[in-house]
Enzyme design. Structure first.
Site, PDB file in Angstrom:
ATOM      1  N   HIS A  95     -34.204 -20.057  31.637  1.00  0.00           N
ATOM      2  CA  HIS A  95     -35.220 -19.979  32.934  1.00  0.00           C
ATOM      3  C   HIS A  95     -34.786 -20.573  34.041  1.00  0.00           C
ATOM      4  CE1 HIS A  95     -36.733 -24.119  31.677  1.00  0.00           C
ATOM      5  NE2 HIS A  95     -36.237 -23.482  30.199  1.00  0.00           N
ATOM      6  N   ASP A  97     -37.928 -21.224  36.019  1.00  0.00           N
ATOM      7  CA  ASP A  97     -39.587 -22.357  35.692  1.00  0.00           C
ATOM      8  C   ASP A  97     -39.144 -24.342  35.797  1.00  0.00           C
ATOM      9  OD1 ASP A  97     -39.548 -21.392  33.749  1.00  0.00           O
ATOM     10  OD2 ASP A  97     -41.605 -21.711  33.095  1.00  0.00           O
ATOM     11  N   ASP A 127     -33.524 -29.014  31.962  1.00  0.00           N
ATOM     12  CA  ASP A 127     -34.081 -28.070  31.465  1.00  0.00           C
ATOM     13  C   ASP A 127     -34.672 -27.313  32.569  1.00  0.00           C
ATOM     14  OD1 ASP A 127     -36.065 -26.962  29.541  1.00  0.00           O
ATOM     15  OD2 ASP A 127     -37.411 -28.824  30.095  1.00  0.00           O
ATOM     16  N   GLU A 161     -40.183 -19.454  31.312  1.00  0.00           N
ATOM     17  CA  GLU A 161     -40.293 -19.994  30.592  1.00  0.00           C
ATOM     18  C   GLU A 161     -41.282 -20.851  29.830  1.00  0.00           C
ATOM     19  OE1 GLU A 161     -38.467 -21.738  26.711  1.00  0.00           O
ATOM     20  OE2 GLU A 161     -39.063 -22.680  28.867  1.00  0.00           O
ATOM     21  N   GLU A 162     -41.437 -22.503  30.482  1.00  0.00           N
ATOM     22  CA  GLU A 162     -42.540 -22.959  30.877  1.00  0.00           C
ATOM     23  C   GLU A 162     -43.867 -22.836  30.609  1.00  0.00           C
ATOM     24  OE1 GLU A 162     -40.894 -25.593  30.028  1.00  0.00           O
ATOM     25  OE2 GLU A 162     -38.831 -25.682  30.962  1.00  0.00           O
ATOM     26  N   GLU A 189     -31.010 -21.902  25.440  1.00  0.00           N
ATOM     27  CA  GLU A 189     -31.194 -23.097  25.834  1.00  0.00           C
ATOM     28  C   GLU A 189     -31.397 -24.006  24.493  1.00  0.00           C
ATOM     29  OE1 GLU A 189     -34.762 -24.801  27.362  1.00  0.00           O
ATOM     30  OE2 GLU A 189     -36.446 -22.861  27.099  1.00  0.00           O
TER      31      GLU A 189
END
Length: 454
Positions: A95, A97, A127, A161-162, A189
């Site tokens: 991702h 974001d 991340d 994704e977050e 991830e």
């Protein structure tokens, strides 16, 4: 060719050169500089990062697609053609974001991407802009060397994704499933990083499962009235009681196949007796976790369901009893545990509080006894022969949940060799997020080998 020690198939010598290693670091830094903060509720923009990624992919001779559900919420998808058209395709996703960061709390600016003392600093360093950067470095190295993976490799760099993935992987899975045609497995991830238990061992947990996401909305209704009057139907009181019951509930042990394998592997590593994992008593599992010491952190969050109250909202004036009160609860559910979770929530909320899902994604499991997991293990062992590779179930969730709806089995595998004392889990959504340059070099090499062997 086949690796003589393991029989794992790789497609020729590694194409990862000094340029690839430099690009992994540079791409990480430059992606961090692009602020892709996701504040939830649709507030965010990944467009600039997506355009950056698309440019890097185009430089590798690929034809990336930029796809949006809403302006600025941009995803990138590209396909690398494999050498065996009959082989199923492999999905690699990451991702773009990141969660918010308060610059006043950081030693360096969170969107500086500064490289200092052999470390890349900034929001997204683990991340997961580092992983995005390693993937880009690998496919560009393939292009320079004329290397092709055995399988088609579909690359997906996603938005949102977050939060809920509504603008990212969920959007792609719902409206563009044809882009993932033939994909049977995926890597994403949160896996293959070095965990140091403090005894000199290096453990690499590889994601082979995820707890389900169960974000809940609670509503208590009662009788509105004056704050000076006795009120036995106070919505705030009813909600508070339910929230307390949920927060204090002791969930029973429930072991998924992935967690059983993780416990067995860790117990063997430490020479500990293993209880009957098919019908364990809660106390037996808790004793085993205690005996594992720091290594238990890899397993402890995933032997039970969980539900943590996180948000309360009620009232508007101190002398007014409101007619309703609301709360939010972050629930996480093990594979096979959804029915028990729902039944338990019915009991804990009671007759005066209603609950519903505000976001719900089921749990995942992936095989750990097949060729895919073996290839991931071998790639780590090739570059760190003293590694102890164990499967683990992620306590939270990733975009793998969205792609699972397309029949894709997901593994968490974005490798990093980290030094002792580096608290990887604290980097996620934490202050002073950072990643060592050496870890990116290691990860790029391992990722290349794994992708060509899968």
């Amino acid at each position: 060719m086949a690796d003589q020690a393991t029989g794992t198939r790789t497609e020729g010598p590694t194409p990862v050169d000094d340029t690839a290693l430099e690009e992994a670091v540079r791409f990480t830094s430059e992606l961090i500089r692009i602020d892709t903060t996701n504040r939830g509720g649709g507030e965010g923009s990944e467009r600039a990062a997506a355009e950056y990624v698309a440019g890097a992919l185009a430089g590798a001779g690929l034809d990336p697609l930029l796809l949006e559900k809403a302006p600025g919420r941009t995803n990138v998808v590209a396909r690398v053609a494999g050498s065996d058209p009959s082989a199923p395709a492999l999905l690699v996703h990451g991702h773009l974001d990141v969660v918010p960061a308060d610059a006043g709390e950081w030693r360096v600016h969170p969107f500086s991407g500064e490289v200092r003392d052999g470390v890349v600093w900034g929001r997204g360093a683990v991340d997961m802009k580092d992983s995005d950067a390693m993937v880009l470095a690998v496919v560009r190295a393939w292009a320079r060397a004329g290397v092709r993976p055995r399988r088609d490799v579909v690359l997906a760099f996603t938005a949102d994704e977050e939060d809920t993935a509504e603008f990212g992987a969920a959007f792609l899975a719902d409206t563009h499933p044809e882009l993932f045609e033939g994909c049977t497995e995926a890597i994403g991830e949160s896996g293959a990083y070095t965990f140091h238990p403090g005894d000199g061992r290096r453990i690499y947990p590889v994601g082979a499962g995820e707890r389900g996401t169960a974000w809940l909305a609670l509503t208590a209704r009662g009788r509105a009235g004056h704050g000076s009057r006795i009120n036995r139907e106070n919505a705030v009181t009813r909600l508070s009681a339910a929230v307390t019951r949920i927060g204090e509930h002791a969930w029973p042990v429930r072991l998924s196949p992935t967690v059983k394998e993780a416990l067995a592997g860790l117990a063997a590593l430490y020479g500990l007796p293993l209880p009957n994992l098919d019908a364990p008593a809660d106390a037996e599992v808790d004793r085993l976790l205690e005996a594992l010491g720091p290594a238990a952190a890899l397993v402890a969050p995933t032997v039970r369901n969980s539900a943590n109250p996180t948000v309360l909202d009620a009232g508007y004036k101190v002398n007014v009893i409101p007619g309703s009160a609301t709360a939010q609860v972050d629930g996480r559910v093990l594979p096979g545990g959804e029915e028990e979770f729902e039944t338990t929530l019915d009991l804990l909320t009671g007759p005066d509080v209603e609950w519903s899902y505000r976001h719900h994604q089921g749990p995942l499991q992936a095989p750990v006894d097949g060729p895919a997991f073996s290839a991931l293990r071998e790639a780590l062992l090739h570059f760190d022969p003293e590694a102890h590779v164990v499967p683990y179930c992620m306590a939270g969730g990733t975009d793998a949940k969205q792609f699972s709806r397309l029949g894709v089995t997901g593994y968490g595998f974005m490798p990093l060799r980290l030094p002792p004392g580096f608290d990887y889990s604290a980097m996620f959504h934490g202050v002073d997020e950072r990643v060592p340059v050496d870890a990116l070099h290691f990860g790029t090499r391992v990722l290349d080998r794994a992708l060509r062997a899968l």
